[in-house]
Design a protein around this motif. Structure first.
Motif, short mmCIF file in Angstrom:
data_model
loop_
_atom_site.label_atom_id
_atom_site.label_comp_id
_atom_site.label_asym_id
_atom_site.label_seq_id
_atom_site.Cartn_x
_atom_site.Cartn_y
_atom_site.Cartn_z
N LEU A 1 -48.20 142.89 -119.30
CA LEU A 1 -46.91 143.57 -119.30
C LEU A 1 -46.55 143.92 -120.74
CD1 LEU A 1 -45.01 141.27 -116.78
CD2 LEU A 1 -45.49 143.71 -116.44
N VAL A 2 -46.25 145.19 -120.98
CA VAL A 2 -46.01 145.66 -122.35
C VAL A 2 -44.82 144.94 -122.97
CG1 VAL A 2 -45.50 147.66 -123.78
CG2 VAL A 2 -46.96 147.92 -121.76
N GLY A 3 -43.67 144.95 -122.29
CA GLY A 3 -42.46 144.37 -122.85
C GLY A 3 -42.53 142.87 -123.02
N ALA A 4 -43.08 142.17 -122.03
CA ALA A 4 -43.16 140.71 -122.10
C ALA A 4 -44.07 140.27 -123.25
CB ALA A 4 -43.67 140.14 -120.78
N ASP A 5 -45.22 140.94 -123.41
CA ASP A 5 -46.13 140.58 -124.49
C ASP A 5 -45.49 140.85 -125.86
OD1 ASP A 5 -47.87 139.92 -122.52
OD2 ASP A 5 -49.42 141.37 -123.05
N LEU A 6 -44.78 141.97 -125.97
CA LEU A 6 -44.12 142.29 -127.23
C LEU A 6 -43.00 141.30 -127.54
CD1 LEU A 6 -43.63 144.12 -129.67
CD2 LEU A 6 -42.19 145.56 -128.20
N ALA A 7 -42.20 140.96 -126.54
CA ALA A 7 -41.11 140.00 -126.74
C ALA A 7 -41.65 138.65 -127.22
CB ALA A 7 -40.31 139.83 -125.45
N GLU A 8 -42.77 138.23 -126.65
CA GLU A 8 -43.38 136.96 -127.05
C GLU A 8 -43.83 137.01 -128.50
OE1 GLU A 8 -47.24 134.20 -125.82
OE2 GLU A 8 -46.47 135.69 -124.40
N GLU A 9 -44.44 138.11 -128.91
CA GLU A 9 -44.91 138.23 -130.29
C GLU A 9 -43.74 138.31 -131.27
OE1 GLU A 9 -47.43 138.64 -133.60
OE2 GLU A 9 -47.77 137.88 -131.57
N LEU A 10 -42.68 139.02 -130.91
CA LEU A 10 -41.51 139.12 -131.78
C LEU A 10 -40.82 137.76 -131.92
CD1 LEU A 10 -39.98 142.52 -130.64
CD2 LEU A 10 -41.14 142.06 -132.80
N ALA A 11 -40.74 137.01 -130.81
CA ALA A 11 -40.13 135.67 -130.86
C ALA A 11 -40.96 134.74 -131.74
CB ALA A 11 -40.01 135.12 -129.45
N THR B 1 -58.00 155.01 -130.91
CA THR B 1 -58.33 156.43 -131.06
C THR B 1 -59.44 156.65 -132.08
OG1 THR B 1 -56.53 156.66 -132.68
CG2 THR B 1 -56.04 157.24 -130.40
N ASP B 2 -59.56 155.74 -133.03
CA ASP B 2 -60.60 155.88 -134.06
C ASP B 2 -61.70 154.84 -133.91
OD1 ASP B 2 -59.20 157.99 -135.24
OD2 ASP B 2 -58.00 156.63 -136.46
N GLY B 3 -61.82 154.26 -132.74
CA GLY B 3 -62.80 153.21 -132.51
C GLY B 3 -62.22 152.18 -131.56
N ALA B 4 -63.06 151.28 -131.10
CA ALA B 4 -62.63 150.29 -130.11
C ALA B 4 -61.57 149.35 -130.70
CB ALA B 4 -63.83 149.49 -129.62
N ALA B 5 -60.58 149.00 -129.86
CA ALA B 5 -59.54 148.03 -130.22
C ALA B 5 -59.17 147.27 -128.96
CB ALA B 5 -58.33 148.74 -130.81
N ASP B 6 -58.50 146.12 -129.13
CA ASP B 6 -58.10 145.36 -127.94
C ASP B 6 -56.58 145.30 -127.84
OD1 ASP B 6 -57.16 143.31 -129.63
OD2 ASP B 6 -59.01 142.16 -129.46
N TRP B 7 -56.11 144.75 -126.73
CA TRP B 7 -54.69 144.73 -126.42
C TRP B 7 -53.91 143.95 -127.49
CZ3 TRP B 7 -51.50 147.50 -123.86
CH2 TRP B 7 -50.23 147.02 -123.54
N ALA B 8 -54.47 142.88 -127.99
CA ALA B 8 -53.79 142.10 -129.02
C ALA B 8 -53.56 142.93 -130.28
CB ALA B 8 -54.59 140.85 -129.35
N ASP B 9 -54.50 143.83 -130.62
CA ASP B 9 -54.32 144.72 -131.76
C ASP B 9 -53.10 145.62 -131.54
OD1 ASP B 9 -56.63 143.79 -133.06
OD2 ASP B 9 -57.90 145.21 -131.99
N PHE B 10 -52.96 146.13 -130.32
CA PHE B 10 -51.84 147.01 -130.02
C PHE B 10 -50.50 146.26 -130.14
CE2 PHE B 10 -48.81 148.42 -126.74
CZ PHE B 10 -48.52 149.68 -127.23
N ILE B 11 -50.42 145.07 -129.59
CA ILE B 11 -49.18 144.30 -129.64
C ILE B 11 -48.83 143.92 -131.08
CG2 ILE B 11 -48.09 142.13 -128.96
CD1 ILE B 11 -48.18 144.21 -126.74
N ARG B 12 -49.83 143.53 -131.86
CA ARG B 12 -49.58 143.16 -133.26
C ARG B 12 -49.07 144.37 -134.05
NH1 ARG B 12 -54.18 139.70 -132.71
NH2 ARG B 12 -55.55 141.42 -133.34
N LEU B 13 -49.68 145.54 -133.84
CA LEU B 13 -49.25 146.74 -134.54
C LEU B 13 -47.81 147.09 -134.16
CD1 LEU B 13 -49.77 149.27 -136.30
CD2 LEU B 13 -50.58 150.41 -134.23
N THR B 14 -47.48 146.97 -132.88
CA THR B 14 -46.13 147.28 -132.42
C THR B 14 -45.11 146.34 -133.06
OG1 THR B 14 -47.05 148.03 -130.30
CG2 THR B 14 -44.69 147.61 -130.38
N ALA B 15 -45.42 145.07 -133.10
CA ALA B 15 -44.50 144.11 -133.72
C ALA B 15 -44.38 144.34 -135.22
CB ALA B 15 -44.99 142.69 -133.43
#
Length: 488
Positions: free
Chosen positions: A217-227, A156-170
């Protein structure tokens, strides 16, 4: 004692009557006596009120200006738009070209949620502007929000990638997982749900600059990062914000009041959700009983008339030609639509020279400020007009009312088409409840009343369908928790 005769009993009653003066019979009023004055109202009765002022009140001069730019509310036919939306919904259920996405959510809520005793759900609300994380626990079956944090949504405040989103969520979830039993993710962008309640991202909207989401996949990527971080392994459910909003209604509103539910999101973006028989979702090819929530992605509808201001917004957007309904109704765009309309009105001579110059210099205008000013031109919500002449402020308010009045008709057509699709809202005494989430509608002083007026005029008076729009607090978070519990 000796028995009392009927005559003795009558005499005893007469003696008692004579001794007690408040039992005496009052004398009849003379025939010539004037009638008694009307009784005063009961002390707790509501006082009589004047007729409410309509939310949209545009004089002839401003109406002529709006019509010149194809932006007047009366130039939009609610019935025709309802018919077009209904047809697009039906095509989408069949999987035909030109239909709305009509994305199955693979959730089948009953009248009540499963047992919530001892359950605590860590939730993420990835919305249009904010990224929220919290915990939802239950007291006597009612959801309670705790540990809430708000962060900027990546992109929202500039370009970001999917990995940034998953890391922030975790990062945001990790501190909450020790006491949690489930994880619920509300992902407020187009995504195809899977039967396992994961979600494959289809696109990013609302001008969010997030890249690298394709095939993820949102859930699969998040589960992998949390694990990878050694966090507790918990069941994860991913749901769009409109099914989440629907579920928030089920979780918080009594079924004794509501005759069915629907979901509407009207904040940064616009979207709707409803419950349909599985057999009605023909593209699934399932010949089975039961019902399923469907995310309509109605903000993507494009077959509606655009004003010249809509065309300018659409052309300057990240995806020209797409999501036109959302661009006409949501908080991400309505403020800019009003700004363009006010500048055009200044150029057309609707304001004094001084006010016109100030409006031309207006660099930005938020939807919330426009909404507040349109409802009350004395509010000071638009600083550039705070010391403008009274007539100029009233004219500006009417221009804004025109933009919001048109948006209200589009939203009502969306709700009406959804009501007709489900066949619901036919009980006058128990309405369908359209649970609403989104800061624009929830905090509105202009749009919300305008929608209510159009609902009554079109849906109730013309179609004899009965529904109410009810904003739900923390709907996305509460609904995401409900989806996690429904998963088991």
């Amino acid at each position: 004692p000796a028995p009392v005769s009927a005559r003795g009993l009558r005499q005893e009653r007469e003696r008692t009557h004579m001794k007690l003066p408040f039992f005496k019979k009052s004398k009849p009023a003379p025939a010539t006596e004037a009638p008694a004055a009307p009784r005063a109202p009961f002390p707790f009765a509501a006082p009589e009120q004047d007729e409410p002022v309509p939310a949209i009140h545009i004089d002839a001069r401003v109406l002529a200006f709006l019509r010149k730019y194809d932006a007047a509310p009366d130039q939009l036919d609610t019935q025709a738009l309802t018919d077009a939306l209904l047809a697009a919904m039906q095509r989408g259920l069949r999987g035909e070209p030109g239909g709305l996405p009509m994305l199955p959510a693979y959730l089948a809520p009953g009248k009540h949620l499963p047992d919530t005793e001892g359950k605590r759900v860590a939730v993420v609300d990835a919305g249009g502007t904010h990224f929220r994380v919290a915990t939802v626990r239950y007291e006597f079956g009612h959801p309670v929000l705790e540990n809430e944090r708000k962060l900027p949504m990546p992109g929202t405040d500039g370009a970001a990638d999917w990995a940034d989103f998953i890391r922030l969520t975790a990062d945001a979830l990790a501190p909450l997982l020790a006491d949690a039993t489930h994880i619920g993710i509300c992902f407020s962008y187009p995504a195809q749900n899977t039967p396992e309640l994961d979600a494959k991202v289809l696109s990013m909207t609302k001008e969010v600059q997030l890249t690298g989401w394709e095939e993820h996949l949102v859930g699969a990527d998040l589960a992998e990062e949390l694990a990878r971080r050694g966090c507790p392994k918990l069941p994860i459910a991913v749901v769009n914000d409109t099914p989440a909003t629907y579920l928030s209604g089920v979780a918080t509103i009594s079924n004794n009041y509501a005759n069915g539910f629907a979901g509407l999101v009207n904040g940064t973006g616009t979207n709707t959700c409803c419950l349909l028989p599985v057999r009605a979702i023909e593209k699934l090819g399932r010949d089975e009983d039961g019902a399923m929530l469907v995310n309509l992605e109605s903000g993507s509808f494009t077959e509606l008339p655009q004003s010249r201001f809509d065309q300018a917004i659409d052309a300057a957007s990240a995806a020209p030609g797409a999501y036109r309904l959302e661009k006409m109704t949501s908080g991400r765009y309505l403020g800019e639509l009003c700004r363009l309309a006010l500048i055009a009105a200044a150029d057309d001579g609707l304001f004094t020279a001084e006010t016109a110059d100030k409006l031309r210099a207006l660099g930005t205008l938020s939807a919330s400020d426009a909404d507040t000013f349109g409802a009350d031109p004395d509010s000071g919500a638009i600083a550039a007009l705070s010391d403008a002449a009274d007539t100029d402020r009233k004219t500006a308010a009417m221009v804004i009312q025109g933009v919001f009045g048109r948006a209200a008709k589009v939203l009502v057509a969306n709700v009406a088409a959804m009501v007709l699709l489900t066949g619901g809202a036919q009980n006058r005494h128990r309405p369908m409840v359209v649970a609403v989430d989104g800061s624009l509608f929830r905090n509105s002083a202009l749009l919300h009343p305008a929608v209510n007026e159009e609902l009554d005029r079109f849906l109730v008076q013309k179609l004899q369908r009965y529904c109410v729009c009810k904003p739900i607090s923390n709907a996305s978070a509460v609904g995401a928790a409900a989806a996690a519990l429904l998963q088991g």
